[in-house]
Design an enzyme around this catalytic site. Structure first.
Site, PDB file in Angstrom:
ATOM      1  N   TYR A  53     -40.995  70.645  20.346  1.00 12.05           N
ATOM      2  CA  TYR A  53     -39.588  71.181  19.939  1.00 12.05           C
ATOM      3  C   TYR A  53     -38.732  69.846  20.239  1.00 12.05           C
ATOM      4  CZ  TYR A  53     -35.082  72.822  20.584  1.00 12.05           C
ATOM      5  OH  TYR A  53     -33.783  73.075  20.885  1.00 12.05           O
ATOM      6  N   SER A 135     -24.522  70.627  26.276  1.00 12.17           N
ATOM      7  CA  SER A 135     -24.780  71.492  25.060  1.00 12.17           C
ATOM      8  C   SER A 135     -24.107  72.873  25.305  1.00 12.17           C
ATOM      9  CB  SER A 135     -26.188  71.393  24.343  1.00 12.17           C
ATOM     10  OG  SER A 135     -26.394  72.189  23.527  1.00 12.17           O
ATOM     11  N   TYR A 159     -20.390  74.382  19.873  1.00  9.57           N
ATOM     12  CA  TYR A 159     -20.819  75.252  18.698  1.00  9.57           C
ATOM     13  C   TYR A 159     -19.783  76.506  18.642  1.00  9.57           C
ATOM     14  CZ  TYR A 159     -25.504  73.008  18.123  1.00  9.57           C
ATOM     15  OH  TYR A 159     -26.615  72.344  18.242  1.00  9.57           O
ATOM     16  N   THR A 185     -18.833  70.504  16.972  1.00  6.99           N
ATOM     17  CA  THR A 185     -20.186  70.039  16.258  1.00  6.99           C
ATOM     18  C   THR A 185     -19.872  71.005  14.669  1.00  6.99           C
ATOM     19  OG1 THR A 185     -21.307  69.590  18.115  1.00  6.99           O
ATOM     20  CG2 THR A 185     -22.376  70.171  16.149  1.00  6.99           C
ATOM     21  N   ARG A 194     -37.705  73.834  11.308  1.00  6.21           N
ATOM     22  CA  ARG A 194     -38.447  73.038  12.352  1.00  6.21           C
ATOM     23  C   ARG A 194     -39.956  73.450  12.359  1.00  6.21           C
ATOM     24  NH1 ARG A 194     -33.595  72.649  16.837  1.00  6.21           N
ATOM     25  NH2 ARG A 194     -31.834  72.213  15.176  1.00  6.21           N
ATOM     26  N   LYS A 275     -18.544  66.058  15.558  1.00  4.57           N
ATOM     27  CA  LYS A 275     -19.838  65.679  15.706  1.00  4.57           C
ATOM     28  C   LYS A 275     -20.665  66.073  14.487  1.00  4.57           C
ATOM     29  CE  LYS A 275     -23.925  65.305  18.617  1.00  4.57           C
ATOM     30  NZ  LYS A 275     -25.158  65.901  17.649  1.00  4.57           N
ATOM     31  N   HIS A 299     -27.933  65.310  13.486  1.00  2.00           N
ATOM     32  CA  HIS A 299     -28.315  66.050  14.369  1.00  2.00           C
ATOM     33  C   HIS A 299     -29.819  65.560  14.708  1.00  2.00           C
ATOM     34  CE1 HIS A 299     -27.347  70.022  16.255  1.00  2.00           C
ATOM     35  NE2 HIS A 299     -28.564  70.007  16.697  1.00  2.00           N
ATOM     36  N   ARG A 302     -32.820  67.061  12.681  1.00  2.90           N
ATOM     37  CA  ARG A 302     -33.300  68.371  13.142  1.00  2.90           C
ATOM     38  C   ARG A 302     -32.492  69.801  12.232  1.00  2.90           C
ATOM     39  NH1 ARG A 302     -35.721  68.522  18.028  1.00  2.90           N
ATOM     40  NH2 ARG A 302     -35.228  70.424  18.829  1.00  2.90           N
ATOM     41  N   ASP A 330     -25.339  58.351  16.375  1.00  5.47           N
ATOM     42  CA  ASP A 330     -26.491  58.661  17.169  1.00  5.47           C
ATOM     43  C   ASP A 330     -27.402  59.071  16.070  1.00  5.47           C
ATOM     44  OD1 ASP A 330     -26.569  61.361  16.167  1.00  5.47           O
ATOM     45  OD2 ASP A 330     -25.872  62.338  17.904  1.00  5.47           O
ATOM     46  N   GLY A 353     -30.262  60.919  22.589  1.00  6.77           N
ATOM     47  CA  GLY A 353     -30.948  62.345  22.902  1.00  6.77           C
ATOM     48  C   GLY A 353     -32.455  62.197  23.178  1.00  6.77           C
ATOM     49  N   ARG A 354     -33.089  62.317  22.250  1.00  8.49           N
ATOM     50  CA  ARG A 354     -34.650  62.225  22.460  1.00  8.49           C
ATOM     51  C   ARG A 354     -35.112  61.312  23.411  1.00  8.49           C
ATOM     52  NH1 ARG A 354     -34.560  63.175  16.849  1.00  8.49           N
ATOM     53  NH2 ARG A 354     -35.860  64.807  16.224  1.00  8.49           N
TER      54      ARG A 354
END
Length: 409
Positions: A53, A135, A159, A185, A194, A275, A299, A302, A330, A353-354
């Protein structure tokens, strides 16, 4: 000829340094020299569904592959005889200071990766003097993030939900908690495709099956943590059953527009950035509307696969909106050199992020500290090798983007 002799045993003993093996979290994090090393540790320690994920992207995952490749396809141009003995990585962003030219990006369902979740991220960011972003789909409350990072800079990613009152309530809570920046966002009208999640049968919360049980056997600590810590709570979702795509599609509103941006902007007392910007005309329009900044992002690959590469888009946007506009970037950052290259080409800041989540999965709070330490050292070393003493000294002449994917005329 070289004269040879029988080695003196006493001389041989001088070379023998028997080091006792080290075990445990500290040892494995110490051995991690790159973000890729942290990713490898995270993959070993995290169940496949949760790791995929985090690691995965939409469809064929071309967007994230291309984003990372774009950072690899650069050439640096160092200045010689310009000593940079004392490198200063401090930068000003959105009305405040950051000790490094990057902050932590918003990530959803974070406690599923490792039970400390956003608390680890916020605490590590505060200790390092960089911003942390929570988030809308975070698994730690706004108030608890503030407790974890009471004196640091906290940002909130929003969101716009189908139920507007949920979004408005989150804006008010973040403002009351002293968060100084809101990331509005715009790249998630519906969930991306995904496929790793579908193939893994990944759901929120995770469901036990023969496959997950077999995968959990060599990773018992993850399940022990998951089952013996407080139940996951989300900042905005009251229902948590189903796949991530199901949850996003039920909560997100694909009809959001500029009127929603105006409404949120009136409500929010701090800085507001948009964003998910992915083309030059949108960037120009938003800057002309007077938002405090934009984040070039797809994103993390994703959402829309084959989306524009933010790093490749960066120079074009900066050229059109001007050097003074706050443009951040990013997606795909895996090395401090990626950050330095972005800053040289006009970005005012970057977000990871990751990279942060790999550290979290590898070792909780200490793993996030290690992520920041690795990236920070890479930033400082790259700047010193370029002959640059401060972020302000980085210029486009220091970097060339090499062509690989070239549009057809």
């Amino acid at each position: 000829m070289v004269q040879r002799q029988i080695p003196n045993p006493a001389d041989v003993l001088e070379f023998l340094k028997i080091k006792m093996p080290e075990f445990g979290k500290d040892a494995r994090l110490k051995k991690a020299l790159t973000i890729s090393d942290l990713r490898s540790i995270a993959k070993r320690r995290t169940p496949a569904a949760a790791f995929d994920y985090t690691d995965g992207a939409a469809d064929y995952e071309l967007s994230i592959q291309r984003a990372r490749q774009a950072f690899e396809d650069i050439e640096f141009h160092p200045d010689v005889l310009t000593p940079a003995e004392n490198v200063d990585t401090t930068t000003e962003i959105l009305g405040g200071s950051s000790a490094l030219p990057f902050g932590i990006a918003p990530t959803g369902f974070t406690r599923l990766m490792q039970t400390e979740g956003e608390t680890a991220g916020a605490g590590a960011a505060g200790a390092a003097g960089i911003p942390f972003t929570l988030s809308t789909l975070g698994t730690t409350s706004i108030e608890d993030v503030k407790k974890a990072n009471p004196n640091g800079r906290n940002w909130f990613q929003l969101y716009v939900m189908r139920d507007r009152d949920i979004s408005y309530g989150l804006v008010e809570r973040a403002a009351q908690a002293g968060f100084d920046t809101l990331q509005f966002t715009v790249d998630t009208p519906i969930a991306g495709n995904r496929m790793r999640d579908a193939r893994n049968g990944f759901s929120i919360p995770p469901q036990l099956s023969l496959g997950t049980i077999a995968n959990a056997i060599p990773r018992p600590w993850w399940w022990i943590d998951f089952l013996t810590t407080p139940k996951l709570e989300f900042a905005s979702l009251s229902s948590t059953g189903g796949t991530v795509g199901d949850l996003l599609n039920s909560a997100m509103d694909p009809t959001i527009g500029y009127d929603d941006l105006a409404t949120i902007r009136e409500m929010w007392p701090g800085k507001i950035v948009v964003k998910g910007v992915q083309n030059v005309p949108d960037a120009v329009k938003l800057i002309d509307l007077g938002v405090d900044g934009i984040i070039l992002s797809n994103h993390g690959g994703r959402q829309l696969d084959r989306a524009p590469i933010p790093f490749r888009l960066l120079p074009k946007v900066v050229k059109e909106v001007g050097q003074d506009a706050t443009v951040m970037v990013d997606t795909g950052i895996m090395n401090g050199q990626d950050i330095v290259a972005s800053m040289a080409l006009g970005a005012k800041f970057t977000l990871i992020g990751r990279a942060y989540l790999y550290g979290l999965m590898a070792g909780g709070r200490e793993g996030v500290d290690r992520t920041i330490e690795i990236l920070g050292s890479e930033v400082r070393r790259t700047m010193a090798l370029l002959g640059v003493s401060s972020i302000e000294e980085l210029e486009p002449r220091h970097v060339t983007q090499l062509a690989r994917l070239v549009p057809v005329a």
